[in-house]
Design a protein around this motif. Structure first.
Motif, short mmCIF file in Angstrom:
data_model
loop_
_atom_site.label_atom_id
_atom_site.label_comp_id
_atom_site.label_asym_id
_atom_site.label_seq_id
_atom_site.Cartn_x
_atom_site.Cartn_y
_atom_site.Cartn_z
N GLY A 132 -18.68 1.30 -3.14
CA GLY A 132 -18.34 1.89 -1.86
C GLY A 132 -17.12 1.28 -1.19
N GLN A 133 -16.37 0.47 -1.93
CA GLN A 133 -15.15 -0.16 -1.41
C GLN A 133 -13.93 0.53 -2.01
N PRO A 134 -12.77 0.41 -1.37
CA PRO A 134 -11.56 1.03 -1.92
C PRO A 134 -11.26 0.49 -3.32
N LEU A 135 -11.10 1.40 -4.26
CA LEU A 135 -10.85 0.98 -5.64
C LEU A 135 -9.57 0.18 -5.77
N PHE A 136 -8.54 0.58 -5.01
CA PHE A 136 -7.25 -0.10 -5.09
C PHE A 136 -6.92 -0.88 -3.81
N GLY A 137 -7.96 -1.12 -3.00
CA GLY A 137 -7.73 -1.80 -1.72
C GLY A 137 -8.33 -3.18 -1.68
N SER A 138 -8.54 -3.68 -0.48
CA SER A 138 -9.06 -5.02 -0.29
C SER A 138 -10.58 -5.01 -0.27
N ALA A 139 -11.16 -6.17 -0.56
CA ALA A 139 -12.62 -6.29 -0.57
C ALA A 139 -13.21 -6.14 0.83
N SER A 140 -12.37 -6.28 1.86
CA SER A 140 -12.85 -6.15 3.24
C SER A 140 -13.20 -4.71 3.58
N GLY A 141 -12.77 -3.77 2.74
CA GLY A 141 -13.12 -2.37 2.96
C GLY A 141 -12.06 -1.53 3.63
N GLY A 142 -10.90 -2.14 3.93
CA GLY A 142 -9.82 -1.39 4.56
C GLY A 142 -9.17 -0.42 3.58
N ALA A 143 -8.48 0.57 4.11
CA ALA A 143 -7.82 1.57 3.27
C ALA A 143 -6.76 0.92 2.39
N ALA A 144 -6.62 1.43 1.17
CA ALA A 144 -5.60 0.90 0.26
C ALA A 144 -4.21 1.33 0.68
N VAL A 145 -4.12 2.55 1.26
CA VAL A 145 -2.84 3.08 1.75
C VAL A 145 -3.09 3.74 3.09
N VAL A 146 -2.22 3.49 4.05
CA VAL A 146 -2.32 4.12 5.37
C VAL A 146 -1.12 5.03 5.58
N ASP A 147 -1.39 6.30 5.82
CA ASP A 147 -0.32 7.26 6.11
C ASP A 147 0.00 7.17 7.60
N ASN A 148 1.20 6.73 7.91
CA ASN A 148 1.60 6.56 9.31
C ASN A 148 2.04 7.87 9.97
N LYS A 149 2.00 8.97 9.22
CA LYS A 149 2.31 10.32 9.71
C LYS A 149 3.77 10.46 10.17
N ASP A 150 4.62 9.55 9.76
CA ASP A 150 6.03 9.65 10.11
C ASP A 150 6.93 9.50 8.88
N GLY A 151 6.33 9.75 7.73
CA GLY A 151 7.07 9.61 6.48
C GLY A 151 7.01 8.21 5.91
N PHE A 153 4.48 4.71 4.87
CA PHE A 153 3.12 4.39 4.41
C PHE A 153 2.97 2.88 4.38
N THR A 154 1.79 2.42 4.77
CA THR A 154 1.55 0.99 4.87
C THR A 154 0.50 0.55 3.86
N PHE A 155 0.79 -0.55 3.18
CA PHE A 155 -0.17 -1.17 2.27
C PHE A 155 -0.68 -2.44 2.94
N PRO A 156 -1.99 -2.62 3.06
CA PRO A 156 -2.52 -3.82 3.71
C PRO A 156 -1.95 -5.08 3.06
N PRO A 157 -1.53 -6.06 3.86
CA PRO A 157 -0.92 -7.27 3.31
C PRO A 157 -1.91 -8.23 2.67
N ASP A 158 -3.21 -8.03 2.94
CA ASP A 158 -4.20 -9.01 2.48
C ASP A 158 -4.91 -8.58 1.20
N VAL A 159 -4.37 -7.60 0.50
CA VAL A 159 -5.05 -7.11 -0.71
C VAL A 159 -4.91 -8.13 -1.84
N GLU A 160 -6.04 -8.65 -2.27
CA GLU A 160 -6.09 -9.56 -3.41
C GLU A 160 -7.11 -8.98 -4.40
N VAL A 161 -6.62 -8.60 -5.55
CA VAL A 161 -7.51 -8.02 -6.55
C VAL A 161 -8.39 -9.14 -7.12
N SER A 162 -9.69 -9.01 -6.93
CA SER A 162 -10.61 -10.08 -7.32
C SER A 162 -10.78 -10.18 -8.83
#
Length: 300
Positions: A132-151, A153-162
């Motif tokens: 139930g966690q993002p497959l390509f995101g962080s273990a904290s459960g945040g989105a792997a990619v955030v669409d900022n709706k202005d063209g 996109f943000t990738f969470p800075p704390d993503v560490e693949v375990s």
């Protein structure tokens, strides 16, 4: 030599107790199939069995981890394949848009489909794994990619693949980060923003040849990047499969060794029990006759 009635009865009782205890142990061995009933029966073998128990416990944990890692890698491989399919379609659309026969109106239609593809890519990037966690995101459960709706996109800075432990001293990276999947060579641009810019260019109309040509090159790079990540995931999947085979083989070897150490030879144990019961019966009969004699009879 001093002989007493109490000593006679004491020795007989001790002997009968030992024989009965041995018979009871043999019966328990036959019923359980195990020749080591307590550590004192064979301290060295008991120590070996304790070590086998520890390794079995470790193997159970590693087996669970291997199953999890294999599942995550298989899921990642499948999602990456879908991402590659979407990018291939984006390449086809960009090639069509580059055709000089296209009008501003038809390019806007292409831009609409590109926007849809971007949405699909974001959705695929935010796929949930079996936990139930993002497959390509962080273990904290945040989105792997955030669409900022202005063209952008943000990738969470704390993503560490375990890393998942799969054997003593061995771990495997069970998935990938969306940032690696979508970052173009050079590390300054990402696929999603590049496609968003292309869609905006096509919507604006006018001479789009230069922008489309540049985007085509970047889409090709994006497809290659996804292919590289897929190859890495596949290699790790093969490694996990190999480790599963090694674990299964080791489990079988330990089971066979445990059987040699722990399991009783039932046929031999039955023979020993019969012999013990015969000896016990004979000893009891002998004791019965001797105990009925007087001391004068015994001294004759």
């Amino acid at each position: 030599m001093q002989i007493s009635t109490s000593l006679f009865y004491s020795n007989a009782a001790t002997r009968f107790s030992q024989m009965s205890s041995r018979a009871s142990d043999l019966q328990t061995q036959i019923s359980t199939g195990k020749k080591i009933l307590k550590p004192s029966d064979d301290p060295a073998a008991a120590q070996q069995l304790a070590e086998l128990d520890r390794k079995d416990a470790d193997a159970a944990v590693y087996g669970t981890n291997i199953t999890l890692a294999s599942s995550l890698l298989d899921q990642a491989d499948g999602v990456l394949s879908q991402i590659s399919t979407q990018l291939t379609r984006a390449s086809e659309l960009a090639t069509t848009a580059a055709n000089g026969t296209q009008t501003d109106a038809t390019r806007k239609v292409i831009a609409t489909e590109l926007t849809s593809i971007i949405g699909s890519l974001v959705g695929l990037a935010n796929t949930k794994n079996v936990r139930g966690q993002p497959l390509f995101g962080s273990a904290s459960g945040g989105a792997a990619v955030v669409d900022n709706k202005d063209g952008t996109f943000t990738f969470p800075p704390d993503v560490e693949v375990s890393e998942v432990p799969i054997a003593d001293g061995q771990t495997v990276q069970a998935t990938e980060s969306a940032k690696r999947i979508f970052t173009l060579p050079g590390g300054t641009d990402n696929t999603l923003e590049m496609l968003s810019k292309l869609a905006a260019t096509l919507n604006a109309g006018g001479d789009v040849s230069a922008s489309v040509a540049s985007s085509l090159d970047q889409i090709t790079q994006s497809i290659d990047q996804v292919a590289d990540v897929s190859a890495s995931v596949g290699a790790r999947g093969a490694r996990v499969d190999l480790q599963q085979q090694l674990l299964t083989s080791a489990n079988t070897d330990r089971s066979e060794l445990r059987g040699k150490i722990e399991q009783v030879d039932v046929t031999d144990a039955v023979v020993q029990l019969q012999q013990m019961m015969t000896a016990l019966s004979a000893s009891q009969a002998s004791f019965s006759k001797l105990s009925s004699l007087s001391l004068f009879d015994y001294l004759k």
